[in-house]
Design an enzyme around this catalytic site. Structure first.
Site, mmCIF file in Angstrom:
data_model
loop_
_atom_site.group_PDB
_atom_site.id
_atom_site.type_symbol
_atom_site.label_atom_id
_atom_site.label_comp_id
_atom_site.label_asym_id
_atom_site.label_seq_id
_atom_site.Cartn_x
_atom_site.Cartn_y
_atom_site.Cartn_z
ATOM 1 N N HIS A 51 9.126 5.374 11.019
ATOM 2 C CA HIS A 51 8.004 4.453 11.129
ATOM 3 C C HIS A 51 7.499 4.374 12.577
ATOM 4 C CE1 HIS A 51 5.619 1.431 9.023
ATOM 5 N NE2 HIS A 51 5.517 0.835 10.207
ATOM 6 N N ASP A 90 11.993 6.062 6.940
ATOM 7 C CA ASP A 90 11.180 4.860 7.098
ATOM 8 C C ASP A 90 11.595 3.821 6.065
ATOM 9 O OD1 ASP A 90 9.207 2.974 7.544
ATOM 10 O OD2 ASP A 90 7.571 4.197 6.740
ATOM 11 N N SER A 99 0.865 1.858 8.805
ATOM 12 C CA SER A 99 1.662 0.642 8.718
ATOM 13 C C SER A 99 0.836 -0.508 8.133
ATOM 14 C CB SER A 99 2.235 0.302 10.091
ATOM 15 O OG SER A 99 3.228 -0.688 9.994
#
Length: 352
Positions: free
Chosen positions: A322, A292, A138
């Site tokens: 995610h 995601d 991320s």
């Protein structure tokens, strides 16, 4: 969390971290020595295999995800322990400072400074200077590219062998990519949450979210210069299911640009670096997830590096979402994709 923040009882980031602390409990691994340290003001955690090694080990520098709001050394403790144990590596986890007290560019600067400190002392930790890997997910995955660029000018430090980038946030300019449309309501990173985290970290008033979504904050000459790297044209057709191309960017709004112009800082946007710089990036192992919102950030990064001859290995997890990786041991909330991601990362690192 929003209600408590509006009542001035507790900010959203602090509330989220309280809940996180209840859910994510760290486990002791009998095969590792775990040491909490501080590199200056930056908290870090060192994971070292207990068994003796006849030669220096591989090193991993890990930057956690969480949008500069959540995540942390404890939240990612079990992930880091798994990586250190399964790859027989010395792993440094960086506990960079976060919201609400710290804003852009604190995540990058803390990760960079901690990495430099570690790289200067590899002998102390028994690490082979030719086998240092940077790894992150991320926002941590996006920071990797920024740290690598900053390290290029420091010839006195060991070179990074490879980058392991897991569902990263790579760019903050085009919010109309196919995955942004397709997965805008998919947990754990929805459209609204992503923009809230981004605005809070970049100190942008939330009233400018609509301008950011529609691209009206982008000067026309800037888009003409960078669209070759940032547009949906770079996304393979197989990923454009139900994608409706919009009029992007919208009519230019100078006021929106003036409030958000730091988003165009090349130091914050690795895709905007010149070709010569990109060509010097180390080997890339990239993980993207089909469900995601940031899937296409990964695909843009993949193409940008491939076009400049950087060796790229790619693992696409179609059922992944995610934040999936950090749930790998959180039964009953773990998913097959969680372990799949970690196993792929371990396999790649062991092959270096």
């Amino acid at each position: 969390a929003n209600i408590l923040e509006k009542m001035r009882i507790c900010s959203v980031p602090r509330f989220v971290r309280i809940i996180q602390g209840i859910i994510f409990t760290k486990k002791k691994d009998p095969k590792l020595v775990v040491t909490d340290l501080h590199f200056g003001t930056i908290p870090v955690r060192l994971f070292q295999p207990k068994t003796m090694s006849c030669s220096p080990r591989r090193g991993i520098i890990f930057y956690h995800g969480g949008g500069a709001v959540m995540g942390g050394l404890d939240c990612y403790h079990n992930v880091c322990a798994f990586l250190a144990r399964e790859t027989d590596s010395v792993l440094l986890s960086v506990g960079y400072r976060k919201l609400p007290d710290y804003h852009y560019p604190i995540v990058t600067s803390d990760c960079l400074n901690a990495s430099i400190h570690f790289l200067k002392r590899l002998n102390t930790y028994g690490v082979d200077p030719s086998r240092v890997v940077v790894c992150g997910d991320s926002i941590g995955g996006g920071v990797i590219a920024q740290v690598i660029r900053a390290l290029m000018g420091q010839k006195d430090l060991p070179q990074i062998r490879a980058q392991v980038v897991i569902y990263p946030i790579i760019q903050t300019i085009n919010f109309q990519l196919p995955s942004t449309q397709q997965n805008k309501s998919v947990p754990f990173l929805t459209w609204d949450l992503m923009l809230m985290f981004l605005c809070k970290y970049m100190a942008i008033d939330l009233s400018w979210q609509d301008a950011m979504l529609k691209g009206t904050f982008i000067p026309p000459e800037t888009w003409m210069k960078y669209r070759k790297w940032l547009s949906a044209d770079n996304i393979p057709e197989s990923f454009k299911n139900k994608y409706q191309e919009s009029q992007f960017p919208g009519p230019f709004n100078e006021a929106a640009y003036l409030e958000t112009k730091h988003l165009f800082d090349v130091g914050n946007e690795p895709l905007l670096a010149d070709d010569e710089t990109i060509a010097q990036f180390p080997d890339l192992f990239l993980v993207s997830c089909g469900q995601d919102i940031l899937r296409d950030d990964a695909l843009l990064y993949k193409k940008r590096l491939e076009d400049q001859g950087v060796p790229v290995s790619w693992c696409h997890v179609e059922d992944g979402f995610h934040g999936a990786m950090v749930l790998f041991d959180k039964q009953p909330f773990s998913f097959p994709c969680s372990q799949k991601i970690l196993n792929a990362v371990v396999s790649y690192i062991k092959g270096l």
